[in-house]
Design a protein around this motif. Structure first.
Motif, short mmCIF file in Angstrom:
data_model
loop_
_atom_site.label_atom_id
_atom_site.label_comp_id
_atom_site.label_asym_id
_atom_site.label_seq_id
_atom_site.Cartn_x
_atom_site.Cartn_y
_atom_site.Cartn_z
N ASP A 323 8.80 23.35 -10.16
CA ASP A 323 9.11 21.95 -10.30
C ASP A 323 7.73 21.19 -10.90
N GLN A 326 7.35 21.77 -14.76
CA GLN A 326 8.17 20.89 -15.36
C GLN A 326 8.01 19.38 -15.36
N LEU A 327 7.41 18.79 -14.01
CA LEU A 327 7.03 17.56 -13.90
C LEU A 327 5.86 17.28 -14.90
N ARG A 329 5.26 18.67 -17.60
CA ARG A 329 5.79 18.14 -19.17
C ARG A 329 6.36 17.02 -19.02
N ASP A 330 7.15 16.67 -18.36
CA ASP A 330 8.00 15.43 -18.21
C ASP A 330 6.91 14.16 -18.40
N LEU A 331 5.91 14.16 -17.64
CA LEU A 331 4.99 13.22 -17.55
C LEU A 331 4.29 12.95 -18.92
N GLU A 332 4.14 14.28 -19.51
CA GLU A 332 3.46 14.26 -20.95
C GLU A 332 4.30 13.81 -22.05
N GLN A 333 5.59 14.03 -21.79
CA GLN A 333 6.50 13.44 -22.74
C GLN A 333 6.84 11.95 -22.55
N ALA A 334 6.73 11.55 -21.41
CA ALA A 334 7.06 9.94 -21.26
C ALA A 334 5.55 9.27 -21.58
#
Length: 416
Positions: A323, A326-327, A329-334
């Motif tokens: 998790d 994945q978090l 990656r999500d933060l970098e994308q955001a």
């Protein structure tokens, strides 16, 4: 031919509106969601007030209670609750009486108490970091709701202004039709355009009410901060102290401590028992014996029984590690999207302001030309529509840029 078809279409709309009794009546929506602007309230205060009523509050309190319970247990000198044992035996002949009383207490294994104290410490840290992560999440909801309200309000104000403009235009067209300067078809066209603008205003009002209701539902209040614009955070990338990352890292550290605490159990808890016993015959002349005894029991060979617990804890640990990946990656994308939106909207705001200025100048020229009879009403309406859209775009871009600053701060983990 195109102009003729457009006039016919507008006439059809007008006839339909007249048959429904809407031609000269502004639609009124009775439903209202009131919002009160509190000039003394800051964005940070609004977030704190929202957090107090947020459903996750009960969960956060439970985490604090859990960490306190784990701390209390880890400070105990015993690995479990002691037990009292009583035993009495008498021969059927009545010639022998035997009694025994003992207290048995489970002991910590070597290093087990330290492992349990580590779990308690990590549970406390995890509870605190979860609180910060929830606050950031709530801040994101409040930020989005506030800027959505402002954006919808701007669209409503613009729709209201356009209704006023077309009411004035209709009055001018009516006078010119009466004077014979314009055909009656232009009057019908102007009335149809006004009806359409009123319909847009009604829908814009509905969107404002929806936005207000979302804000009230999220915050559980109707007060809005007087100023909620933010200064852009000077953070160029996602930091390790991002509340969401800190929260999941503390969860992982706690789970690692739990794995070590389970392993420290070993084959089980050793017990120490301390007691006294008496042994005497049926009369006073019989020998009476009293003794003190102590016993220690040490379990062994329990690794096979402990292994499933360790494996289950490791499954949870590795799920958290996944998790976290994945978090990240999500933060970098955001962060990338927030940064990109800022750059794009800065450039688009400049263009929108230039388009607005050009459209307003063009509209003034067109209105003058229409008043002199140099152009027809269709040309005026087309240019008016373009100018009003340019004005709205400039207003929206100004708000969207401020909203994007807040969303950037949200992405990098800054809480007001």
């Amino acid at each position: 031919m195109f102009a003729l078809n457009l006039i016919r279409g507008c006439l059809s709309v007008y006839v339909l509106a007249t048959s429904l009794g809407l031609a000269d009546t502004l639609p009124i929506v009775a439903h209202r969601d009131p919002i009160e602007i509190d000039a003394g309230m800051s964005l940070a205060q609004a977030i704190d007030l929202t957090l107090e009523k947020h459903p996750d509050n009960a969960w956060l309190k439970a985490l604090e209670e859990e960490s306190a319970a784990l701390d209390q247990r880890s400070k105990s000198w015993l690995a479990g609750a002691p037990s009292l044992g009583l035993f009495f035996q008498e021969a059927t002949s009545g010639t022998l009486h035997y009694g025994d009383a003992s207290v048995k207490a489970p002991l910590w294994n070597f290093g087990q108490r330290d492992a349990e104290q580590a779990v308690a410490r990590q549970a406390e840290s995890s509870a605190q970091s979860q609180s910060a992560a929830v606050k950031l999440r709530v801040a994101g909801l409040v930020r989005a709701a506030l800027w959505d309200m402002e954006l919808q309000q701007i669209r409503y104000d613009q729709a209201q202004n356009e209704v006023g403009v077309f009411e004035q235009l209709l009055a001018k067209v009516e006078r010119r039709v009466e004077l014979g300067d314009l055909p009656r078809a232009d009057l019908l066209l102007a009335k149809t355009e006004l009806l359409q603008k009123r319909a847009v205003l009604t829908q814009a009002e509905a969107e404002v009410m929806h936005a207000r209701k979302r804000y009230a539902s999220i915050t559980q209040m109707t007060k809005v901060p007087g100023n909620y614009r933010e200064t852009l955070a000077d953070i160029a990338e996602i930091q390790q102290n991002h509340p969401a990352l800190v929260a999941i890292n503390n969860q992982i550290t706690r789970k690692q401590a739990e794995v070590e605490a389970i392993r420290a159990v070993g084959s089980g808890q050793p017990d120490v028992a301390v007691g006294i016993n008496t042994d005497h015959g049926p009369d006073e002349r019989s020998n009476k014996t009293e003794s003190f005894n102590i016993a220690v029991s040490v379990p062994f060979g329990g690794s096979a029984h402990l292994a499933p617990r360790v494996a289950a804890a490791n499954v949870e640990l590795n799920r958290l590690v996944a998790d976290r990946g994945q978090l990240s990656r999500d933060l970098e994308q955001a962060h990338h999207e927030a940064e990109h939106n800022l750059e794009v909207n800065r450039a688009e705001l400049v263009i929108a302001e230039q388009l607005k200025q050009a459209a307003e100048e063009h509209l003034k020229m067109t209105e003058l030309s229409f008043s002199l009879g140099e152009i027809n009403l269709l040309d005026l309406l087309r240019i008016q529509s373009r100018a009003q859209q340019a004005i709205l775009n400039a207003k929206e871009r100004s708000v969207i840029l401020e909203r994007d600053k807040a969303l950037y701060n949200q992405a990098v983990g800054v809480t007001p």
